[in-house]
Design a protein around this motif. Structure first.
Motif, PDB file in Angstrom:
ATOM      1  N   ARG A  18       0.856  -1.194   0.000  1.00 32.44           N
ATOM      2  CA  ARG A  18       0.000   0.000   0.000  1.00 32.44           C
ATOM      3  C   ARG A  18       0.890   1.241   0.000  1.00 32.44           C
ATOM      4  NH1 ARG A  18      -4.949   2.227   1.289  1.00 32.44           N
ATOM      5  NH2 ARG A  18      -4.938   3.999   2.723  1.00 32.44           N
ATOM      6  N   LEU A  19       0.759   2.047  -1.048  1.00 33.10           N
ATOM      7  CA  LEU A  19       1.554   3.267  -1.197  1.00 33.10           C
ATOM      8  C   LEU A  19       0.627   4.471  -1.220  1.00 33.10           C
ATOM      9  CD1 LEU A  19       4.365   4.552  -1.744  1.00 33.10           C
ATOM     10  CD2 LEU A  19       3.853   4.331  -4.193  1.00 33.10           C
ATOM     11  N   THR A  20       0.838   5.410  -0.305  1.00 35.09           N
ATOM     12  CA  THR A  20       0.088   6.662  -0.287  1.00 35.09           C
ATOM     13  C   THR A  20       1.070   7.821  -0.361  1.00 35.09           C
ATOM     14  OG1 THR A  20       0.033   6.624   2.142  1.00 35.09           O
ATOM     15  CG2 THR A  20      -1.865   5.702   0.981  1.00 35.09           C
ATOM     16  N   PHE A  21       0.527   9.039  -0.493  1.00 36.20           N
ATOM     17  CA  PHE A  21       1.374  10.177  -0.831  1.00 36.20           C
ATOM     18  C   PHE A  21       1.132  11.340   0.133  1.00 36.20           C
ATOM     19  CE2 PHE A  21       2.242   7.724  -4.424  1.00 36.20           C
ATOM     20  CZ  PHE A  21       1.043   7.301  -4.983  1.00 36.20           C
ATOM     21  N   VAL A  22       2.189  12.072   0.423  1.00 36.75           N
ATOM     22  CA  VAL A  22       2.110  13.210   1.330  1.00 36.75           C
ATOM     23  C   VAL A  22       1.213  14.280   0.714  1.00 36.75           C
ATOM     24  CG1 VAL A  22       3.416  15.098   2.380  1.00 36.75           C
ATOM     25  CG2 VAL A  22       4.365  12.770   2.364  1.00 36.75           C
ATOM     26  N   SER A  23       0.262  14.730   1.518  1.00 40.23           N
ATOM     27  CA  SER A  23      -0.623  15.817   1.102  1.00 40.23           C
ATOM     28  C   SER A  23      -0.802  16.742   2.306  1.00 40.23           C
ATOM     29  CB  SER A  23      -1.982  15.263   0.643  1.00 40.23           C
ATOM     30  OG  SER A  23      -2.895  16.316   0.384  1.00 40.23           O
ATOM     31  N   ASP A  24      -0.084  17.853   2.290  1.00 36.78           N
ATOM     32  CA  ASP A  24      -0.078  18.752   3.441  1.00 36.78           C
ATOM     33  C   ASP A  24       0.325  20.140   2.974  1.00 36.78           C
ATOM     34  OD1 ASP A  24       0.184  20.089   5.800  1.00 36.78           O
ATOM     35  OD2 ASP A  24       1.804  18.858   6.599  1.00 36.78           O
ATOM     36  N   PRO A  25      -0.590  21.097   2.973  1.00 36.28           N
ATOM     37  CA  PRO A  25      -0.240  22.452   2.513  1.00 36.28           C
ATOM     38  C   PRO A  25       0.950  23.035   3.267  1.00 36.28           C
ATOM     39  CG  PRO A  25      -2.619  22.240   2.752  1.00 36.28           C
ATOM     40  CD  PRO A  25      -2.026  20.994   3.323  1.00 36.28           C
ATOM     41  N   ASP A  26       1.085  22.724   4.563  1.00 31.79           N
ATOM     42  CA  ASP A  26       2.215  23.261   5.332  1.00 31.79           C
ATOM     43  C   ASP A  26       3.540  22.673   4.854  1.00 31.79           C
ATOM     44  OD1 ASP A  26       0.565  24.831   6.869  1.00 31.79           O
ATOM     45  OD2 ASP A  26       0.281  23.302   8.407  1.00 31.79           O
ATOM     46  N   ALA A  27       3.492  21.430   4.350  1.00 36.29           N
ATOM     47  CA  ALA A  27       4.720  20.798   3.869  1.00 36.29           C
ATOM     48  C   ALA A  27       5.238  21.469   2.610  1.00 36.29           C
ATOM     49  CB  ALA A  27       4.479  19.311   3.608  1.00 36.29           C
ATOM     50  N   ALA A  28       4.406  22.270   1.957  1.00 34.82           N
ATOM     51  CA  ALA A  28       4.822  22.942   0.734  1.00 34.82           C
ATOM     52  C   ALA A  28       5.597  24.226   1.016  1.00 34.82           C
ATOM     53  CB  ALA A  28       3.601  23.260  -0.133  1.00 34.82           C
ATOM     54  N   LYS A  29       5.712  24.597   2.301  1.00 40.07           N
ATOM     55  CA  LYS A  29       6.467  25.793   2.654  1.00 40.07           C
ATOM     56  C   LYS A  29       7.947  25.448   2.778  1.00 40.07           C
ATOM     57  CE  LYS A  29       2.502  27.627   5.208  1.00 40.07           C
ATOM     58  NZ  LYS A  29       1.979  28.016   6.531  1.00 40.07           N
ATOM     59  N   ARG A  30       8.801  26.327   2.266  1.00 40.11           N
ATOM     60  CA  ARG A  30      10.253  26.085   2.312  1.00 40.11           C
ATOM     61  C   ARG A  30      10.697  26.036   3.777  1.00 40.11           C
ATOM     62  NH1 ARG A  30      14.441  26.777  -1.407  1.00 40.11           N
ATOM     63  NH2 ARG A  30      13.001  27.685  -2.913  1.00 40.11           N
ATOM     64  N   PRO A  31      11.270  24.913   4.213  1.00 41.38           N
ATOM     65  CA  PRO A  31      11.627  24.777   5.634  1.00 41.38           C
ATOM     66  C   PRO A  31      12.765  25.679   6.068  1.00 41.38           C
ATOM     67  CG  PRO A  31      12.439  22.908   4.365  1.00 41.38           C
ATOM     68  CD  PRO A  31      11.602  23.721   3.436  1.00 41.38           C
ATOM     69  N   SER A  32      13.661  26.012   5.147  1.00 39.81           N
ATOM     70  CA  SER A  32      14.792  26.878   5.483  1.00 39.81           C
ATOM     71  C   SER A  32      15.302  27.517   4.205  1.00 39.81           C
ATOM     72  CB  SER A  32      15.910  26.071   6.159  1.00 39.81           C
ATOM     73  OG  SER A  32      16.400  25.069   5.274  1.00 39.81           O
ATOM     74  N   PRO A  33      15.916  28.693   4.296  1.00 36.62           N
ATOM     75  CA  PRO A  33      16.442  29.349   3.089  1.00 36.62           C
ATOM     76  C   PRO A  33      17.433  28.443   2.366  1.00 36.62           C
ATOM     77  CG  PRO A  33      16.463  30.845   4.972  1.00 36.62           C
ATOM     78  CD  PRO A  33      16.129  29.490   5.516  1.00 36.62           C
ATOM     79  N   GLY A  34      17.243  28.346   1.055  1.00 42.56           N
ATOM     80  CA  GLY A  34      18.162  27.546   0.262  1.00 42.56           C
ATOM     81  C   GLY A  34      17.902  26.057   0.291  1.00 42.56           C
ATOM     82  N   ALA A  35      16.827  25.611   0.945  1.00 48.76           N
ATOM     83  CA  ALA A  35      16.526  24.176   0.977  1.00 48.76           C
ATOM     84  C   ALA A  35      16.264  23.678  -0.434  1.00 48.76           C
ATOM     85  CB  ALA A  35      15.314  23.908   1.865  1.00 48.76           C
ATOM     86  N   PRO A  36      16.832  22.514  -0.800  1.00 50.72           N
ATOM     87  CA  PRO A  36      16.636  22.008  -2.161  1.00 50.72           C
ATOM     88  C   PRO A  36      15.211  21.515  -2.367  1.00 50.72           C
ATOM     89  CG  PRO A  36      17.780  20.385  -0.837  1.00 50.72           C
ATOM     90  CD  PRO A  36      17.664  21.613   0.008  1.00 50.72           C
TER      91      PRO A  36
END
Length: 519
Positions: free
Chosen positions: A189-207
């Motif tokens: 069973r494979l599911t996928f991350v779905s989180d609007p907050d996860a779309a925010k850059r965690p730190s400057p320059g994060a790849p």
């Protein structure tokens, strides 16, 4: 979704038995009906006979239970059976939940399709695989066929096609394997991350990107630890439904058309008006009825399609259903093109098989013949051709730098990262693996969980590092093949050139398109 009687009993038999027993018990002890009274009277008579029959027959009343005692006993027994039934229910809950989830997933899309059709006053065409009874071919007509070298041609010294042994369309379709024939190893069973907050850059320059969700190195490492149930980053992180508010967005009507594709999809894309749309050729009547053909374009490319008759009203250009994509997540058209190329299982959640071909290529063989040759014949789930010239990632990286395919420092950073993870130059010690570098313009897949995981993790590398997917293919493949008994098959480049051809050089030159096949 029909089930056998045995499967139904396995899921619900315990629950039904418990409920049936509970109903009978409540009838015996809680009912004032004549039948219940007679039943209790017979039981009391049996008790008096057994307890006091030898002491004067009916004179054993002191040894029988009173009416209130019987009611209390019955109540306790009923509570006990209720508890037993609850345990049975809990025991079946997991299977019931899975069954309901499967049923809802299978039916929800169809309900949306028919609702949309009613609202628009037209039927939604659902594309499904043909119903066939698989034939066992012993021996297989192509069993003794060996791929020869491309025929000599003094006028053409570069890469050339070579003969391929295909079955005819009808026989190829007869080889369609039953669903579930190729079990996904370990991963179920494979599911996928779905989180609007996860779309925010965690730190400057994060790849990475907001579209990919900026997975950390810890997330990346965990994604290669294959388990029975996994949840991974796989694009479209900003929302639960690909194409709706996630970046790479398209119309609801297009989304419903993708949901209606429930068998085989042939897909391609043109972004930046970079290539000329090519029509598939030699497509059988059955494939025209049951295979979906989808072309993804941006708004710039859309404007160039107005010359096609009725394009705006029908969204069709020949066999292609054209989907206009908006809110593109990348400025680089090549990187944007990797979304449909690697994430078709997300765009088409009901599809079982897919064939991807870059927009510059013309498909010249029937889809079912291609699927039979490169998947079904040898029980594969992920097939891609090897590069026509290079087999080593380090050589491919230097060739990309020499041709200015991407920023040289970014290429060096990516390769150095992989070296620290253990990537080594290709050698015959890797056999039966024949190459570390794919010719990624064509990918043929069955959408099993493990093949989908391969696609997700490959995309995540493209999102994190450079858009040159040839550089990241080998590391992802090797990590997954080391974790589970699964393989990616790589066929010869000359075989690929047998079923897809590139638009002619003159047309390419007229549109400013480079003729490098993997550009």
């Amino acid at each position: 979704m029909r089930e056998s009687r045995e499967e139904w009993r396995g899921r619900y038999g315990g629950l039904v038995t418990g409920v049936s027993f509970l109903r009978r018990l409540l009838w015996m002890f809680g009912s004032n009906s004549g039948g219940a009274k007679r039943y209790r009277g017979e039981k009391e008579k049996e008790k008096r006979v057994s307890a006091g029959g030898g002491l004067g027959g009916g004179g054993g009343g002191g040894l029988s239970l009173s009416s209130s005692s019987r009611r209390v006993a019955g109540m306790w027994m009923a509570l006990g059976i209720i508890g037993l039934s609850v345990l049975m229910l809990l025991n079946n809950a997991t299977m019931i939940g899975q069954h309901v989830e499967m049923s809802l997933n299978a039916s929800a899309g169809m309900a949306d399709l028919f609702r949309l059709g009613r609202e628009r006053g037209k039927d939604v065409k659902v594309m499904v695989l043909p119903e066939v009874e698989r034939k066992v071919l012993k021996p297989h007509p192509c069993e003794r066929f060996k791929v020869p070298q491309p025929p000599a041609d003094p006028k053409r010294t570069g890469p050339r096609p070579c003969p391929v042994c295909y079955l005819d369309e009808e026989l190829a379709i007869s080889q369609l394997p039953a669903e579930g024939t190729y079990q996904s190893p370990v991963l179920k069973r494979l599911t996928f991350v779905s989180d609007p907050d996860a779309a925010k850059r965690p730190s400057p320059g994060a790849p990475g990107s907001a579209f990919g969700g900026y997975p950390s190195l810890e997330d990346r490492a965990a994604s290669f630890n294959v388990r029975e149930e996994m949840k991974v980053n796989c694009g479209f992180v900003k929302g639960p439904t690909p194409g709706l508010g996630t970046g790479y967005d398209f119309d609801e009507e297009d989304r419903q058309a993708m949901l209606a594709c429930r068998g085989v999809v042939v897909a391609s894309a043109i972004f930046g008006n970079y290539d000329q749309l090519q029509q598939p050729k030699n497509v059988s009547d059955e494939a025209k009825k049951s295979v979906c053909f989808f072309m993804f374009v941006d708004e710039e490319t859309e404007a160039s399609l107005d010359d096609y008759e009725n394009f705006r009203t029908t969204k069709q250009v020949g066999l292609w259903r054209v989907v206009v994509v908006r809110n593109l997540p990348y400025r680089d058209a090549r990187r944007t093109g990797k979304i449909p190329k690697l994430l078709l299982h997300r765009l088409f959640p009901n599809v079982r098989f897919s064939i991807w071909a870059d927009g510059k290529l013309e498909i010249v063989q029937d889809p079912y013949k291609i699927l039979e040759r490169f998947l079904w014949r040898t029980n594969e789930t992920f097939a891609i051709s090897q590069h026509y010239k290079r087999f080593d990632v380090f050589e491919e990286a230097e060739a990309n730098k020499a041709a200015a395919k991407y920023n040289n420092k970014s290429i060096d950073d990516q390769i150095n990262f992989y070296k620290k993870e253990g990537l080594t130059p290709y050698s015959t010690a890797k056999l039966p693996i024949t190459s570390d570098v794919p010719e990624g313009c064509v990918i043929i897949r069955e959408h099993t969980p493990i093949a989908n995981l391969m696609s997700c993790l490959w995309f995540n590398e493209v999102d994190r590092f450079t858009s040159r997917d040839q550089l990241s293919f080998g590391i992802v493949r090797d990590k997954l093949m080391a974790a589970v008994p699964w393989r990616v098959t790589m066929f010869k480049d000359c075989e690929r050139r047998n079923f897809v051809v590139q638009e002619n050089a003159a047309a390419s030159a007229g549109r400013g398109v480079k003729n490098d096949v993997h550009d």
